[in-house]
Design a protein around this motif. Structure first.
Motif, PDB file in Angstrom:
ATOM      1  N   ILE A 177       0.840  -1.200   0.000  1.00 20.35           N
ATOM      2  CA  ILE A 177       0.000   0.000   0.000  1.00 20.35           C
ATOM      3  C   ILE A 177       0.876   1.251   0.000  1.00 20.35           C
ATOM      4  CG2 ILE A 177      -1.634   1.346   1.379  1.00 20.35           C
ATOM      5  CD1 ILE A 177      -2.857  -1.338   2.277  1.00 20.35           C
ATOM      6  N   ALA A 178       1.937   1.239   0.817  1.00 17.48           N
ATOM      7  CA  ALA A 178       2.846   2.381   0.878  1.00 17.48           C
ATOM      8  C   ALA A 178       3.543   2.607  -0.464  1.00 17.48           C
ATOM      9  CB  ALA A 178       3.879   2.173   1.978  1.00 17.48           C
ATOM     10  N   LEU A 179       3.948   1.515  -1.124  1.00 16.81           N
ATOM     11  CA  LEU A 179       4.584   1.645  -2.441  1.00 16.81           C
ATOM     12  C   LEU A 179       3.615   2.239  -3.457  1.00 16.81           C
ATOM     13  CD1 LEU A 179       6.542  -1.736  -2.561  1.00 16.81           C
ATOM     14  CD2 LEU A 179       7.569   0.556  -2.616  1.00 16.81           C
ATOM     15  N   ASN A 180       2.347   1.881  -3.349  1.00 19.54           N
ATOM     16  CA  ASN A 180       1.339   2.455  -4.246  1.00 19.54           C
ATOM     17  C   ASN A 180       1.176   3.954  -4.009  1.00 19.54           C
ATOM     18  OD1 ASN A 180       0.774   0.061  -5.548  1.00 19.54           O
ATOM     19  ND2 ASN A 180      -0.996  -0.442  -4.277  1.00 19.54           N
ATOM     20  N   LEU A 219       0.166  -1.879  -7.280  1.00 18.35           N
ATOM     21  CA  LEU A 219       0.238  -3.252  -6.782  1.00 18.35           C
ATOM     22  C   LEU A 219      -1.087  -3.683  -6.180  1.00 18.35           C
ATOM     23  CD1 LEU A 219       3.670  -2.990  -4.921  1.00 18.35           C
ATOM     24  CD2 LEU A 219       3.270  -4.081  -7.138  1.00 18.35           C
ATOM     25  N   VAL A 220      -1.400  -4.957  -6.317  1.00 20.39           N
ATOM     26  CA  VAL A 220      -2.540  -5.534  -5.586  1.00 20.39           C
ATOM     27  C   VAL A 220      -2.044  -5.834  -4.177  1.00 20.39           C
ATOM     28  CG1 VAL A 220      -4.143  -7.453  -5.415  1.00 20.39           C
ATOM     29  CG2 VAL A 220      -3.519  -6.543  -7.671  1.00 20.39           C
ATOM     30  N   LYS A 261       6.523  -8.244  -9.153  1.00 18.52           N
ATOM     31  CA  LYS A 261       6.009  -6.881  -9.303  1.00 18.52           C
ATOM     32  C   LYS A 261       6.348  -6.024  -8.085  1.00 18.52           C
ATOM     33  CE  LYS A 261       2.196  -7.932 -12.453  1.00 18.52           C
ATOM     34  NZ  LYS A 261       0.716  -7.884 -12.658  1.00 18.52           N
ATOM     35  N   THR A 262       6.221  -6.620  -6.898  1.00 20.42           N
ATOM     36  CA  THR A 262       6.544  -5.874  -5.681  1.00 20.42           C
ATOM     37  C   THR A 262       8.039  -5.593  -5.606  1.00 20.42           C
ATOM     38  OG1 THR A 262       4.670  -6.878  -4.501  1.00 20.42           O
ATOM     39  CG2 THR A 262       6.389  -5.862  -3.158  1.00 20.42           C
TER      40      THR A 262
END
Length: 275
Positions: free
Chosen positions: A217-220, A227-228, A236-237
């Protein structure tokens, strides 16, 4: 699909303190019982195993002849289907029993710590339905049930002393030797300790799924990773981590360390585990 809550390192630390054990002990049990995850990957279905010999016991053997694949006198590993297939067996058991779910639910082990439905009272629930409903909400409920179950059976001492044979005998039944549960638990504990030491030496973290969700969530928020937030650290992460590190003029290692967590404004102190 409703949102599921997953275990964090803080959850494990609190539970470990309550039981008087190291986090590695709890990780070892979850690793052997449910391969470290309380839910089947990609679903909102708790990990389960349907035990046909228990279903036979709770239904007085009425279905042994016609439905021997879900109702049989003794434990039979070959009957398992695993994953979603266990739900097929569970649903069939409910259906053949005139849609009365109780015997089938009582005959199923639930969640990250595979607590049998018939042990619902020892796990802190007044009925098996209450146990199943709680387990379906998230892994925190799995951990709460585990703590209650351990205390009810008086197994804290065995976990504290790492007496895996006595623990396995009480937790998995007299057939634990046949399945080498004690040896598997000892091995899982040793591996958990090695990982904990490696983290300290390398200044990296192998996050619990709940922590990984927060990271995604923070990366998004900080990047356009999209990211899901499922808690699985995949390619992907890792790519999103590397891109963020590059943007921060850091070496793009893709590793999760104190610096990364701090820059993402995540409480990295909560991720520290005591060996």
């Amino acid at each position: 699909m409703f949102p599921i809550s997953y275990l964090t390192r803080r959850d494990l630390s609190i539970a470990a303190e309550e039981l008087g054990v190291s986090v590695a002990v709890i990780q070892a049990v979850s690793k052997i019982e449910a391969r470290s995850s309380g839910f089947i990957k990609g679903t909102d279905l708790p990990q389960i195993l349907f035990e046909g010999h228990k279903f036979s016991q709770f239904t007085n053997g009425r279905f042994d002849a016609e439905y021997s694949h879900i109702s049989h006198k003794s434990w039979d590993k070959s009957k398992y289907k695993g994953g979603r297939g266990e739900y097929d067996r569970l649903i069939e058991a409910i259906t053949v029993n005139n849609n009365d779910p109780i015997p089938a639910l009582m005959s199923t082990s639930w969640g990250m710590f595979q607590i049998m439905g018939f042990n619902h009272k020892s796990a802190g629930f007044s009925s098996v339905i209450d146990l199943v409903n709680a387990i379906s909400l998230g892994e925190q409920s799995h951990l709460v049930a585990f703590i209650s179950f351990i205390k009810s059976l008086g197994l804290s001492d065995e976990l504290q002393s790492k007496d895996w044979a006595e623990f396995a005998k009480a937790y998995n039944g007299a057939s634990y030797k046949k399945n080498k549960y004690d040896l598997k638990l000892a091995s899982a504990f040793s591996k958990a300790l090695v990982k904990a030491r490696e983290e300290i030496e390398d200044d990296t973290f192998q996050l619990e799924r709940g922590d990984a969700v927060a990271l995604q969530i923070a990366l998004n928020v900080y990047t356009e990773a999209a990211l899901v937030p499922d808690g699985w650290i995949g390619p992907k992460t890792i790519t999103a981590i590397k891109n963020f590190q590059k943007h921060q003029s850091l070496e793009p290692t893709g590793k999760i360390d104190h610096t990364l967590l701090k820059l993402l404004e995540l409480d990295h102190s909560a991720y520290l585990l005591e060996i």
